[in-house]
Design an enzyme around this catalytic site. Structure first.
Site, PDB file in Angstrom:
ATOM      1  CG  HIS A 185      -0.750  -0.213   2.491  1.00  0.00           C
ATOM      2  ND1 HIS A 185       0.257   0.457   3.121  1.00  0.00           N
ATOM      3  CD2 HIS A 185      -1.319  -1.002   3.428  1.00  0.00           C
ATOM      4  CE1 HIS A 185       0.296   0.089   4.385  1.00  0.00           C
ATOM      5  NE2 HIS A 185      -0.633  -0.797   4.592  1.00  0.00           N
ATOM      6  CD  GLU A 191      -3.336  -3.296   7.051  1.00  0.00           C
ATOM      7  OE1 GLU A 191      -2.739  -3.056   8.110  1.00  0.00           O
ATOM      8  OE2 GLU A 191      -3.183  -2.624   6.009  1.00  0.00           O
ATOM      9  CG  HIS A 217      -1.188  -0.586  11.340  1.00  0.00           C
ATOM     10  ND1 HIS A 217      -1.482  -1.264  10.186  1.00  0.00           N
ATOM     11  CD2 HIS A 217      -1.055   0.712  10.973  1.00  0.00           C
ATOM     12  CE1 HIS A 217      -1.524  -0.453   9.165  1.00  0.00           C
ATOM     13  NE2 HIS A 217      -1.275   0.757   9.596  1.00  0.00           N
ATOM     14  CG  ASP A 268      -1.131  -7.325   6.353  1.00  0.00           C
ATOM     15  OD1 ASP A 268      -2.218  -6.948   6.834  1.00  0.00           O
ATOM     16  OD2 ASP A 268      -0.043  -6.856   6.725  1.00  0.00           O
ATOM     17  CG  HIS A 275       4.520  -7.838   8.612  1.00  0.00           C
ATOM     18  ND1 HIS A 275       3.997  -8.442   7.490  1.00  0.00           N
ATOM     19  CD2 HIS A 275       3.563  -6.984   9.058  1.00  0.00           C
ATOM     20  CE1 HIS A 275       2.777  -7.963   7.274  1.00  0.00           C
ATOM     21  NE2 HIS A 275       2.485  -7.085   8.215  1.00  0.00           N
ATOM     22  CE1 TYR A 282       5.518  -3.431   8.900  1.00  0.00           C
ATOM     23  CE2 TYR A 282       5.434  -2.541  11.122  1.00  0.00           C
ATOM     24  CZ  TYR A 282       4.861  -3.267  10.099  1.00  0.00           C
ATOM     25  OH  TYR A 282       3.609  -3.816  10.270  1.00  0.00           O
ATOM     26  CG  HIS A 290      -3.831  -6.015  12.604  1.00  0.00           C
ATOM     27  ND1 HIS A 290      -4.822  -5.055  12.510  1.00  0.00           N
ATOM     28  CD2 HIS A 290      -2.806  -5.551  11.825  1.00  0.00           C
ATOM     29  CE1 HIS A 290      -4.418  -4.083  11.715  1.00  0.00           C
ATOM     30  NE2 HIS A 290      -3.207  -4.363  11.284  1.00  0.00           N
ATOM     31  CG  ASP A 340       0.823  -4.699  11.548  1.00  0.00           C
ATOM     32  OD1 ASP A 340       1.105  -5.751  10.942  1.00  0.00           O
ATOM     33  OD2 ASP A 340      -0.065  -3.925  11.170  1.00  0.00           O
TER      34      ASP A 340
HETATM   35 FE1  FEO Z   1      -1.629  -3.588   9.821  1.00  0.00          FE
HETATM   36 FE2  FEO Z   1       0.492  -6.116   8.770  1.00  0.00          FE
HETATM   37  O1  FEO Z   1      -1.136  -5.167   8.932  1.00  0.00           O
END
Ligand code: FEO
Length: 402
Positions: free
Chosen positions: A28, A84, A148, A86, A228, A195, A82, A167
């Protein structure tokens, strides 16, 4: 597939079962030059529990890694830290495959998952500080709103002193190594900073609150397992300390000169300003937007003391790449900067005015007189640029000394 994609043991109770995305280069708007991972974890408790899932196209890799340890149908609980996509993209499909007894998320997470996937399967909301028994093991959920997203929470596994941090404390880094202590420290520092700068910087006040909250839990963190990048199993306090430093946005004697150029004039001005900054003792980064990426500019801004922005005027407006990077930087809300604007023009010359609007919106303290040069800067204009650089360098040096 489970004889191809294998889980990786983290502790006697926990396995990494995520996916490695070696190909992604745009997350993104963030340039992910080293790819990323979508981490998910399997807790082998009496109640077999999956912590987070992965981006939708990687569902088979996730299920195969799970199957290398336990038959996926044996999963009792799924925890979604989370919403999101991903981390949740394949959640509906995994639920259909696994048929878990329960899916847990924060109250806002349960709502967000419903709004993403419009699924019929219920999600059980958990409260901040709520404990859950997995039989022989125990977890506690801690809300980390805006780290996040509003739904974000982390999960602490008491018996292993292990924090599933979603995250937070992560980075976009695809690697064959699963643990931070197996990876070059310079790479870790660069990617963790990038990041933070691109994902968490505008949420720094929430990061500071989260760090306080984590400290207030009074529990040890032996392992931090983010969603991640690599897992921190040695000296996890180092990444916590980095976050504490970045959250206060401590400024240094570094000036970032961000610019683009149409026929080379604004580039000439940027180079003259850079010479003045160096002469004044600043550390200088020139970032021409014809070749630099907005997310690398954001990374340089993480500890910079000054932001100098140059643009030619094009159709009475900013050069398009400059509108892009300024919009991006404004959204990241860096604090405590000084700065100025410069640029060349042919007849109307509005670019500097537009840059100053952005800088004021970002609460950048304006220093010196912006320099504008018609068509091609002459010797006087180039000297004005150098002097402007010297003035900014003196101001950031004083700010850092103060
Ligand atoms: Fe806020 Fe890795 O997603």
């Amino acid at each position: 597939m489970s004889d191809v994609f294998q889980a990786v043991k983290v502790t006697d109770n926990v396995y990494w079962v995520g996916a490695i995305d070696w190909a992604v280069r745009d997350f993104h708007g963030y340039s992910t030059g080293r790819g990323t991972t979508y981490n998910a974890y399997l807790i082998l408790a009496d109640k077999v529990t999956l912590v987070d899932t992965v981006k939708a196209p990687f569902k088979d890799e996730l299920l195969a890694r799970i199957a290398s340890v336990v038959e996926p149908g044996k999963i009792d609980y799924i925890i979604s830290n989370h919403a999101e996509m991903d981390h949740s993209g394949c959640l509906p499909e995994v639920i259909k495959t696994v048929r878990p007894e329960k899916v847990f998320a924060s109250a806002m997470g349960a709502k967000a998952l419903g709004e993403h996937f419009h699924m019929n399967e219920p999600v059980t909301p958990v409260k901040d500080g709520e404990n859950l028994s997995l039989g022989n093991l125990n977890v506690t959920f801690v809300e980390t709103r805006m780290c996040h997203w509003p739904d974000s929470m982390v999960t602490y596994l008491h018996e292993d002193e292990l924090l599933f941090s979603q995250d937070a404390f992560g980075m976009h880094l695809a690697s064959s190594e699963r643990f931070a202590d197996e990876i070059d420290e310079a790479v870790l520092e660069t990617e963790a900073a990038k990041y933070y700068a691109n994902i968490l910087l505008p949420l720094s006040s929430f990061v500071a609150k989260t760090l306080d909250k984590a400290g207030g839990l009074g529990v040890p963190f032996s392992i931090i397992a983010p969603d991640h990048g690599p897992i921190w199993r040695k000296e996890p306090e180092k990444i916590i300390e980095s976050y504490a430093r970045w959250a206060v946005q401590k400024r240094t004697n570094k000036a970032v000169v961000v610019y683009d150029t149409m026929w080379g004039s604004t580039a000439m001005m940027a180079r003259a300003i850079g010479e003045g900054l160096v002469a004044g003792g600043a550390v200088v980064k020139l970032m021409p937007m014809g070749s630099a990426h907005r997310s690398d500019v954001a990374t340089e801004m993480l500890d910079a003391g000054a932001l100098l922005v140059g643009s030619p005027t094009m159709n009475n407006a900013l050069f398009p790449t400059m509108a892009d990077v300024l919009t991006y930087l404004k959204g990241l809300r860096p604090k405590g900067l000084i700065g100025t604007a410069f640029g060349s023009f042919g007849w109307s010359g509005e670019a500097v005015k537009h840059i100053l609007v952005y800088l004021k919106d970002m609460e950048v303290e304006l220093v010196g007189e912006p320099v504008k040069a018609k068509y091609v800067p002459d010797a006087a204009a180039m000297l004005s640029c150098r002097r402007l650089g010297e003035e900014l360098a003196e101001r950031i040096r004083k700010a850092c000394d103060g």
